[in-house]
Write a protein that holds these residues in place. Structure first.
Motif, PDB file in Angstrom:
ATOM      1  N   MET A  25       0.817  -1.183   0.000  1.00 38.42           N
ATOM      2  CA  MET A  25       0.000   0.000   0.000  1.00 38.42           C
ATOM      3  C   MET A  25       0.868   1.257   0.000  1.00 38.42           C
ATOM      4  O   MET A  25       0.526   2.241  -0.640  1.00 38.42           O
ATOM      5  N   TYR A  26       1.978   1.191   0.753  1.00 39.77           N
ATOM      6  CA  TYR A  26       2.875   2.348   0.804  1.00 39.77           C
ATOM      7  C   TYR A  26       3.447   2.657  -0.581  1.00 39.77           C
ATOM      8  O   TYR A  26       3.556   3.824  -0.965  1.00 39.77           O
ATOM      9  N   LEU A  27       3.766   1.607  -1.305  1.00 37.24           N
ATOM     10  CA  LEU A  27       4.331   1.793  -2.638  1.00 37.24           C
ATOM     11  C   LEU A  27       3.321   2.445  -3.580  1.00 37.24           C
ATOM     12  O   LEU A  27       3.686   3.303  -4.396  1.00 37.24           O
ATOM     13  N   LEU A  28       2.067   2.081  -3.461  1.00 37.02           N
ATOM     14  CA  LEU A  28       1.022   2.668  -4.295  1.00 37.02           C
ATOM     15  C   LEU A  28       0.873   4.160  -4.007  1.00 37.02           C
ATOM     16  O   LEU A  28       0.784   4.967  -4.932  1.00 37.02           O
ATOM     17  N   PHE A  29       0.842   4.531  -2.728  1.00 35.73           N
ATOM     18  CA  PHE A  29       0.747   5.949  -2.371  1.00 35.73           C
ATOM     19  C   PHE A  29       1.950   6.727  -2.899  1.00 35.73           C
ATOM     20  O   PHE A  29       1.809   7.848  -3.396  1.00 35.73           O
ATOM     21  N   ARG A  30       3.130   6.147  -2.781  1.00 34.63           N
ATOM     22  CA  ARG A  30       4.332   6.825  -3.281  1.00 34.63           C
ATOM     23  C   ARG A  30       4.294   6.986  -4.792  1.00 34.63           C
ATOM     24  O   ARG A  30       4.635   8.049  -5.316  1.00 34.63           O
ATOM     25  N   ALA A  31       3.902   5.943  -5.499  1.00 35.95           N
ATOM     26  CA  ALA A  31       3.877   5.991  -6.967  1.00 35.95           C
ATOM     27  C   ALA A  31       2.859   7.018  -7.465  1.00 35.95           C
ATOM     28  O   ALA A  31       3.166   7.843  -8.334  1.00 35.95           O
ATOM     29  N   VAL A  32       1.654   6.994  -6.901  1.00 38.43           N
ATOM     30  CA  VAL A  32       0.628   7.949  -7.307  1.00 38.43           C
ATOM     31  C   VAL A  32       1.044   9.365  -6.890  1.00 38.43           C
ATOM     32  O   VAL A  32       0.848  10.323  -7.643  1.00 38.43           O
ATOM     33  N   CYS A  84      -1.965  20.165  -7.662  1.00 41.37           N
ATOM     34  CA  CYS A  84      -1.269  18.883  -7.870  1.00 41.37           C
ATOM     35  C   CYS A  84      -0.068  18.757  -6.937  1.00 41.37           C
ATOM     36  O   CYS A  84       0.214  17.660  -6.444  1.00 41.37           O
ATOM     37  N   GLY A  85       0.626  19.853  -6.707  1.00 45.75           N
ATOM     38  CA  GLY A  85       1.762  19.808  -5.787  1.00 45.75           C
ATOM     39  C   GLY A  85       1.337  19.445  -4.374  1.00 45.75           C
ATOM     40  O   GLY A  85       1.953  18.600  -3.719  1.00 45.75           O
ATOM     41  N   GLY A  86       0.266  20.064  -3.902  1.00 43.42           N
ATOM     42  CA  GLY A  86      -0.237  19.762  -2.560  1.00 43.42           C
ATOM     43  C   GLY A  86      -0.721  18.331  -2.427  1.00 43.42           C
ATOM     44  O   GLY A  86      -0.399  17.627  -1.463  1.00 43.42           O
ATOM     45  N   ILE A  87      -1.499  17.877  -3.398  1.00 44.05           N
ATOM     46  CA  ILE A  87      -2.004  16.497  -3.364  1.00 44.05           C
ATOM     47  C   ILE A  87      -0.850  15.503  -3.468  1.00 44.05           C
ATOM     48  O   ILE A  87      -0.823  14.480  -2.776  1.00 44.05           O
ATOM     49  N   GLY A  88       0.132  15.809  -4.314  1.00 42.99           N
ATOM     50  CA  GLY A  88       1.284  14.922  -4.472  1.00 42.99           C
ATOM     51  C   GLY A  88       2.082  14.783  -3.191  1.00 42.99           C
ATOM     52  O   GLY A  88       2.475  13.675  -2.802  1.00 42.99           O
ATOM     53  N   PHE A  89       2.315  15.916  -2.500  1.00 42.76           N
ATOM     54  CA  PHE A  89       3.059  15.849  -1.240  1.00 42.76           C
ATOM     55  C   PHE A  89       2.285  15.109  -0.158  1.00 42.76           C
ATOM     56  O   PHE A  89       2.865  14.354   0.628  1.00 42.76           O
ATOM     57  N   VAL A  90       0.969  15.288  -0.112  1.00 40.84           N
ATOM     58  CA  VAL A  90       0.162  14.556   0.869  1.00 40.84           C
ATOM     59  C   VAL A  90       0.239  13.055   0.602  1.00 40.84           C
ATOM     60  O   VAL A  90       0.394  12.256   1.533  1.00 40.84           O
ATOM     61  N   LEU A  91       0.144  12.655  -0.669  1.00 43.05           N
ATOM     62  CA  LEU A  91       0.236  11.227  -0.989  1.00 43.05           C
ATOM     63  C   LEU A  91       1.625  10.670  -0.680  1.00 43.05           C
ATOM     64  O   LEU A  91       1.752   9.524  -0.235  1.00 43.05           O
ATOM     65  N   LEU A 106       3.563  11.742   1.725  1.00 40.69           N
ATOM     66  CA  LEU A 106       3.610  11.591   3.179  1.00 40.69           C
ATOM     67  C   LEU A 106       2.829  10.373   3.643  1.00 40.69           C
ATOM     68  O   LEU A 106       3.230   9.691   4.591  1.00 40.69           O
ATOM     69  N   LEU A 107       1.705  10.089   2.997  1.00 46.50           N
ATOM     70  CA  LEU A 107       0.945   8.888   3.350  1.00 46.50           C
ATOM     71  C   LEU A 107       1.703   7.617   2.994  1.00 46.50           C
ATOM     72  O   LEU A 107       1.526   6.585   3.633  1.00 46.50           O
ATOM     73  N   GLY A 108       2.547   7.685   1.978  1.00 47.79           N
ATOM     74  CA  GLY A 108       3.324   6.520   1.570  1.00 47.79           C
ATOM     75  C   GLY A 108       4.619   6.348   2.331  1.00 47.79           C
ATOM     76  O   GLY A 108       5.353   5.391   2.103  1.00 47.79           O
TER      77      GLY A 108
END
Length: 96
Positions: free
Chosen positions: A1-8, A71-78, A80-82
């Protein structure tokens, strides 16, 4: 799951960087600050956000945001979740 969050997260962050470079180039050419909105960016990709929910105020508000910043904000949040937390070592180790 962590890998998916990081990739997205990396993919969304890359899209944000592409739009940021476009915004910077357009701003330098016009000598004014111009940021492309989410509605304009999605329309250029063939997607129309207003058709998804025509009477939604939330869609109208999000459509006016800057695509690169969003996109920058959403990308950084994802990203951090990963991120996996650091595993803590026990404070006292007992030798058997």
């Amino acid at each position: 799951m962590y890998l998916l969050f990081r990739a997205v997260g990396l993919l969304v962050l890359a899209v944000g960087v592409v739009f940021a470079v476009g915004d910077i180039a357009r701003s330098l050419a016009d000598e004014t600050t111009r940021l492309i909105s989410v509605d304009q960016a999605l329309a250029s990709m063939g997607l129309i956000l207003a058709n998804a929910a025509p009477d939604s105020r939330t869609v109208a508000v999000i459509g006016s945001w800057s695509m690169s910043i969003t996109c920058g904000g959403i990308g950084f949040v994802l990203l951090l979740l990963g991120h996996r937390g650091r595993r803590r070592e026990p404070a006292i180790r007992r030798n058997p």
